[in-house]
Scaffold this active site. Structure first.
Site, PDB file in Angstrom:
ATOM      1  N   CYS A  55      27.678  13.920 -52.722  1.00 32.18           N
ATOM      2  CA  CYS A  55      28.040  14.936 -51.727  1.00 32.18           C
ATOM      3  C   CYS A  55      29.361  14.629 -51.037  1.00 32.18           C
ATOM      4  CB  CYS A  55      26.931  15.061 -50.692  1.00 32.18           C
ATOM      5  SG  CYS A  55      27.320  16.210 -49.357  1.00 32.18           S
ATOM      6  N   GLU A 101      23.751  41.989 -38.405  1.00 33.12           N
ATOM      7  CA  GLU A 101      22.874  42.988 -37.790  1.00 33.12           C
ATOM      8  C   GLU A 101      22.124  43.796 -38.841  1.00 33.12           C
ATOM      9  OE1 GLU A 101      24.790  46.474 -35.835  1.00 33.12           O
ATOM     10  OE2 GLU A 101      26.681  45.596 -36.561  1.00 33.12           O
ATOM     11  N   GLU A 104      31.325  28.279 -58.305  1.00 36.15           N
ATOM     12  CA  GLU A 104      32.124  27.788 -57.177  1.00 36.15           C
ATOM     13  C   GLU A 104      33.507  27.340 -57.646  1.00 36.15           C
ATOM     14  OE1 GLU A 104      28.745  26.130 -54.039  1.00 36.15           O
ATOM     15  OE2 GLU A 104      29.615  24.738 -55.487  1.00 36.15           O
ATOM     16  N   CYS A 112      29.705  18.276 -52.206  1.00 37.52           N
ATOM     17  CA  CYS A 112      29.729  19.265 -51.126  1.00 37.52           C
ATOM     18  C   CYS A 112      30.977  19.211 -50.246  1.00 37.52           C
ATOM     19  CB  CYS A 112      28.524  19.085 -50.215  1.00 37.52           C
ATOM     20  SG  CYS A 112      27.030  18.494 -50.984  1.00 37.52           S
ATOM     21  N   LYS A 155      34.398  19.796 -52.048  1.00 34.90           N
ATOM     22  CA  LYS A 155      34.301  21.168 -52.551  1.00 34.90           C
ATOM     23  C   LYS A 155      34.520  22.180 -51.432  1.00 34.90           C
ATOM     24  CE  LYS A 155      30.689  23.144 -52.215  1.00 34.90           C
ATOM     25  NZ  LYS A 155      29.561  23.103 -53.123  1.00 34.90           N
ATOM     26  N   TYR A 161      25.638  27.234 -60.088  1.00 33.59           N
ATOM     27  CA  TYR A 161      26.360  27.295 -58.810  1.00 33.59           C
ATOM     28  C   TYR A 161      27.646  26.486 -58.834  1.00 33.59           C
ATOM     29  CZ  TYR A 161      24.616  22.732 -57.142  1.00 33.59           C
ATOM     30  OH  TYR A 161      24.354  21.397 -56.981  1.00 33.59           O
ATOM     31  N   HIS A 220      26.347  43.667 -32.515  1.00 30.19           N
ATOM     32  CA  HIS A 220      27.283  44.643 -33.104  1.00 30.19           C
ATOM     33  C   HIS A 220      28.703  44.404 -32.611  1.00 30.19           C
ATOM     34  CE1 HIS A 220      28.421  48.469 -34.901  1.00 30.19           C
ATOM     35  NE2 HIS A 220      29.069  48.747 -33.769  1.00 30.19           N
TER      36      HIS A 220
END
Length: 455
Positions: A44, A449, A183, A49, A52, A179, A444
């Site tokens: 990682c 939302e 990515e 991670c 990346k 993934y 909002h």
């Protein structure tokens, strides 16, 4: 050989899971040590991670620069993206993190043992000629990128090699559409590379919800990425001019694709299990991962395993959480402490990003029954794009079950979805229903939302 050094806890692997386990154990007064042959932090921190996300941020910055004129800014991009500059800063950042991990071990009075640990017997390992034994041993050795066994495989790089690149490759073939593949393809495309991606089936992200897969694939194509469906890379070759060529079987017919400066394989990961597990009596699954029960117990007494080496939810936060929970069970002690695998949220840092938690629509229909499922879905354009020529879609989907409409699947893709998901993951762990989602007043104007106003 010198007599074995003894510990209460010996952790093999200085990645996220191993460190999480060791540091939590140390809080309970346990004398612990961590064995690691590379820089602290594991995949990682060093080649996963963290670096990346830095590159993902760079790609997102480039997209915003292209949009700046639509927001009234007179922006001129002078020259190509300076890959070398961000690499230098990124590498320095990772080195600082390595130092922080080392200092945290010292603060916790946890010994750091440098080298590769190999079992030589039950609860005994050898590292650089020294024997170590412990009351409890935790295997958290992680994994490494897989490579297709094809002619010319040595000409390709993996995700590890991506972080070693000194310049931005102009023409890239990405092999694999999980993934990691999507990515990497998104980052390179956003930064200016001409990207082609080889996909074995008819969509990217094979195990994800169909709506996510379709939306991301549409967005990748719209962004200029060339997608080759139903394809299998058969070989890679380098011409006299140094250019790479790939023979790719497309729907069973072999075709040559060229030119490429870089071929990046993102075809999965393999577990690090070459550590003498047979000497310890540790069994593997048919897939080659370490076999564990719900308590992370291996087939060997007082030997446990967690993280990527077990092949279940290969995610950094899962490994950390599992390691900490194991230490609570063994040393607090809390006999009921174990990992809960339900509703684990995760993000794919694609362009645009994905956030997903719970079951896909198909999984939910199989698990709960076709007649019990109700799906709420919306697709729209983020307000950010109201001013921009460039457009990307946002898709959000709730999968609900039963008369109470408990939310058992939440899937979204679009600007900001990576940062929206965490709170909704908490709600899903608590068993939130669609009515409870609806009872929350919307914020909002935001994309989030939509998750509390869908009908």
């Amino acid at each position: 050989m010198a007599a074995p050094k003894e510990y209460q806890l010996l952790v093999l692997g200085g990645g996220s899971g191993g460190l999480g386990c060791a540091r939590r154990a140390a809080e309970f007064g346990v004398k612990a040590a961590v064995v690691e042959m590379g820089p602290m932090g594991g995949t990682c921190v060093n080649v996963g991670c963290v670096p990346k996300k830095v590159m993902y941020n760079a790609g997102t910055m480039m997209e915003h620069l292209h949009d700046a004129a639509d927001y009234g800014f007179d922006v001129t991009i002078n020259g190509d993206f300076q890959w070398g500059k961000i690499k230098e800063k990124r590498d320095a950042y990772i080195k600082r993190l390595n130092g922080i991990y080392d200092r945290n071990l010292a603060k916790g009075d946890i010994d750091k043992i440098v080298g590769k640990a190999v079992f030589v017997g039950p609860k005994t390992v050898e590292v650089e000629g020294q024997l170590y034994t412990a009351d409890k041993i935790v295997i958290a050795t992680g994994g490494y990128p897989a490579v297709l066994d094809i002619p010319g495989k040595e000409l390709a790089i993996t995700s590890d090699g991506f972080f070693e690149l000194e310049t931005l490759p102009k023409r890239v073939l990405v092999v694999g559409s999980g993934y990691i593949g999507v990515e990497m393809a998104g980052i390179l495309n956003a930064l200016g590379s001409d990207v082609t991606i080889s996909v074995r089936s008819d969509h990217v992200l094979r195990t994800f919800d169909d709506s996510l897969r379709q939306t991301l694939q549409d967005e990748m194509i719209a962004a200029g990425i060339k997608v080759i469906h139903h394809s299998k890379v058969a070989s890679i070759a380098k011409g006299d001019d140094g250019v790479l060529h790939a023979d790719i079987e497309v729907a069973g017919e072999k075709q040559e694709f060229a030119p490429f400066d870089t071929v990046l394989m993102a075809v999965g990961r393999n577990p690090h299990t070459d550590i003498g597990l047979d000497k310890a009596g540790v069994n593997l699954t048919k897939s080659g991962y370490i076999e564990v029960d719900e308590w992370q117990q291996t087939s060997a007494e007082d030997v446990f395993a967690l993280g990527d080496v077990c092949g279940k939810y290969e995610l950094t936060p899962v490994a950390i959480s599992t390691g900490r929970k194991l230490s609570h069970r063994l040393f607090e002690p809390n006999p009921k402490s174990k990992q809960n695998w339900d509703f684990i949220p995760t993000v794919v840092f694609s362009h645009p990003p994905i956030g997903t938690c719970g079951y896909t629509e198909d999984e939910a229909r199989c698990l709960y029954g076709e007649d019990t499922i109700k799906v709420y879905k919306t697709t729209f354009t983020n307000m950010y794009h109201a001013m921009t020529e460039r457009k990307t879609k946002t898709m959000m989907k709730l999968v609900c079950t039963g008369p109470e409409e408990r939310v058992v699947g939440l899937h979204m893709i679009g600007i900001g979805c990576d940062e929206m998901l965490q709170g909704f993951g908490v709600a899903m762990k608590m068993g939130a229903t669609k009515a409870q989602f609806d009872s929350c007043v919307a914020i909002h104007p935001t994309s989030s939302e939509e998750l509390v106003t869908m009908r």
